[in-house]
Scaffold this motif. Structure first.
Motif, PDB file in Angstrom:
ATOM      1  N   ARG A 118      19.924  20.434 -26.482  1.00  0.00           N
ATOM      2  CA  ARG A 118      19.272  21.647 -25.963  1.00  0.00           C
ATOM      3  C   ARG A 118      19.183  21.606 -24.442  1.00  0.00           C
ATOM      4  N   LYS A 119      18.876  20.446 -23.885  1.00  0.00           N
ATOM      5  CA  LYS A 119      18.713  20.331 -22.433  1.00  0.00           C
ATOM      6  C   LYS A 119      20.039  20.563 -21.718  1.00  0.00           C
ATOM      7  N   LEU A 120      21.105  19.979 -22.218  1.00  0.00           N
ATOM      8  CA  LEU A 120      22.420  20.179 -21.625  1.00  0.00           C
ATOM      9  C   LEU A 120      22.843  21.647 -21.691  1.00  0.00           C
ATOM     10  N   ALA A 121      22.623  22.269 -22.856  1.00  0.00           N
ATOM     11  CA  ALA A 121      22.989  23.681 -23.002  1.00  0.00           C
ATOM     12  C   ALA A 121      22.178  24.555 -22.056  1.00  0.00           C
ATOM     13  N   TRP A 122      20.888  24.275 -21.968  1.00  0.00           N
ATOM     14  CA  TRP A 122      20.022  25.050 -21.063  1.00  0.00           C
ATOM     15  C   TRP A 122      20.516  24.953 -19.627  1.00  0.00           C
ATOM     16  N   PHE A 123      20.833  23.745 -19.195  1.00  0.00           N
ATOM     17  CA  PHE A 123      21.241  23.554 -17.810  1.00  0.00           C
ATOM     18  C   PHE A 123      22.495  24.357 -17.491  1.00  0.00           C
ATOM     19  N   TRP A 124      23.543  24.214 -18.290  1.00  0.00           N
ATOM     20  CA  TRP A 124      24.801  24.872 -17.970  1.00  0.00           C
ATOM     21  C   TRP A 124      24.717  26.386 -18.134  1.00  0.00           C
ATOM     22  N   GLU A 125      23.927  26.841 -19.074  1.00  0.00           N
ATOM     23  CA  GLU A 125      23.721  28.287 -19.190  1.00  0.00           C
ATOM     24  C   GLU A 125      22.983  28.827 -17.971  1.00  0.00           C
ATOM     25  N   GLU A 126      22.002  28.060 -17.483  1.00  0.00           N
ATOM     26  CA  GLU A 126      21.254  28.492 -16.313  1.00  0.00           C
ATOM     27  C   GLU A 126      22.103  28.417 -15.035  1.00  0.00           C
ATOM     28  N   VAL A 127      22.996  27.438 -14.940  1.00  0.00           N
ATOM     29  CA  VAL A 127      23.912  27.380 -13.802  1.00  0.00           C
ATOM     30  C   VAL A 127      24.708  28.674 -13.715  1.00  0.00           C
TER      31      VAL A 127
END
Length: 322
Positions: free
Chosen positions: A70-79
């Protein structure tokens, strides 16, 4: 490597930097995190690889593999969401041109990426360090390049802070170097991309997986200013890794030549299995893409390609087929 699933054999990761191409590494990690039985040992990274490493480690500390995914997905989506892609690309080019004539120490350009805010919001560095200190989380090695002499500095788990990650991802001409304890740093990709020999030395795992983002070679001679500049940048960011890989291969060959009474370090090198998942091999047309492109279509395509490449590696039981 034998099947990772039933035995929980430790695995260490070396994550290369490469701008938005780091979304490929996100995909690799996303698939590996689905796989039961992997024991995460040591993570090394530079630039985008360092970012992915701390996201993975903090996610594991927060709630295990599901939280890390979830954290990895959140980061790249937010980028993708927070970065005005076309405007940022143009701004990078403009500032890169102007700051070649004006010192980046004298001129501090506006924030072109959301990295500082995303790391502040998304990573609990105290928890990450505590988790590793307790022996329940992976050890970390993050590289940054010391501006003073061009040498690599490795930040290990007790020293991992937001500033250490920002230093690892600090490209020249886009702003001031990141200063830590009075020392100025630029992107770790220039000196250890990613740290490999130190990873092998400090890891207890026999299996080390390198996730490579940049092409190691190119068949054709680049043409035009843009093509030449791109290839020069690839060569600069690949040179430290190639040097470390060659040194490691030589050391391992020496270790294998011992017939008896091998010292502990030699035995460790002899049993080392170095694996590789390479984005240029898995993503068609990657050579035509820009590592400054943070648009969702590219990031999502890279992520899916990373997942597929990791699935293929796992299906082969992680064997080094080179």
């Amino acid at each position: 490597m034998d099947d990772l699933r039933p035995t929980r054999r430790p695995l260490s990761l070396a994550l290369q930097g490469g701008g938005s191409f780091g979304a490929f590494t996100w995909g690799v990690l996303d698939r590996l995190l689905e796989q039961p039985g992997i024991a995460w040992d040591t993570l090394s990274g530079a630039s985008a690889g360092a970012v992915n490493a701390v996201l993975l480690a903090d996610g594991l500390a927060e709630g295990g593999p599901p939280a890390a995914r979830r954290k990895l997905a959140w980061f790249w989506e937010e980028v993708s969401r927070r970065t005005p892609n076309e405007a940022t690309t143009l701004a990078v080019a403009a500032f890169g041109a102007s700051l070649r004539m004006l010192s980046p120490v004298a001129i501090d350009p506006p924030e072109l990426t959301p990295l500082r805010a995303l790391l502040t919001e998304g990573v609990d560095f105290a928890r990450l360090r505590r988790h590793a200190a307790e022996g329940t989380g992976p050890h970390l090695l993050i590289s940054a390049t010391r501006v003073r002499d061009g040498r690599a500095t490795l930040f290990r788990t007790p020293e991992i802070t937001r500033d250490a990650v920002l230093a690892s991802a600090c490209l020249p001409f886009l702003g001031r170097p990141v200063t830590i304890d009075g020392e100025a740093y630029w992107d770790g990709g220039y000196s250890a991309n990613p740290p490999l020999r130190a990873l092998v030395a400090e890891s207890a795992a026999a299996d080390v997986l390198l996730v490579r983002l940049l092409p190691a070679s190119q068949d054709s001679v680049p043409r035009g200013a843009q093509g030449v500049a791109r290839r020069m940048q690839e060569m600069a960011f690949n040179a430290p890794l190639q040097r470390e890989a060659d040194e490691l291969a030589s050391l391992r060959a020496d270790a294998l030549s011992w017939t008896a009474f091998r010292p502990a370090r030699t035995r460790k090198l002899a049993r080392l299995r170095l694996h590789e998942i390479a984005a240029p091999d898995a993503v068609a047309g990657l050579e035509r893409e820009s590592a400054l492109d943070t648009g969702w279509p590219l990031l999502h395509r890279l992520m899916l390609a990373g997942r597929e490449a990791a699935a293929e590696w796992l299906a082969a039981d992680g064997r080094d087929r080179s």
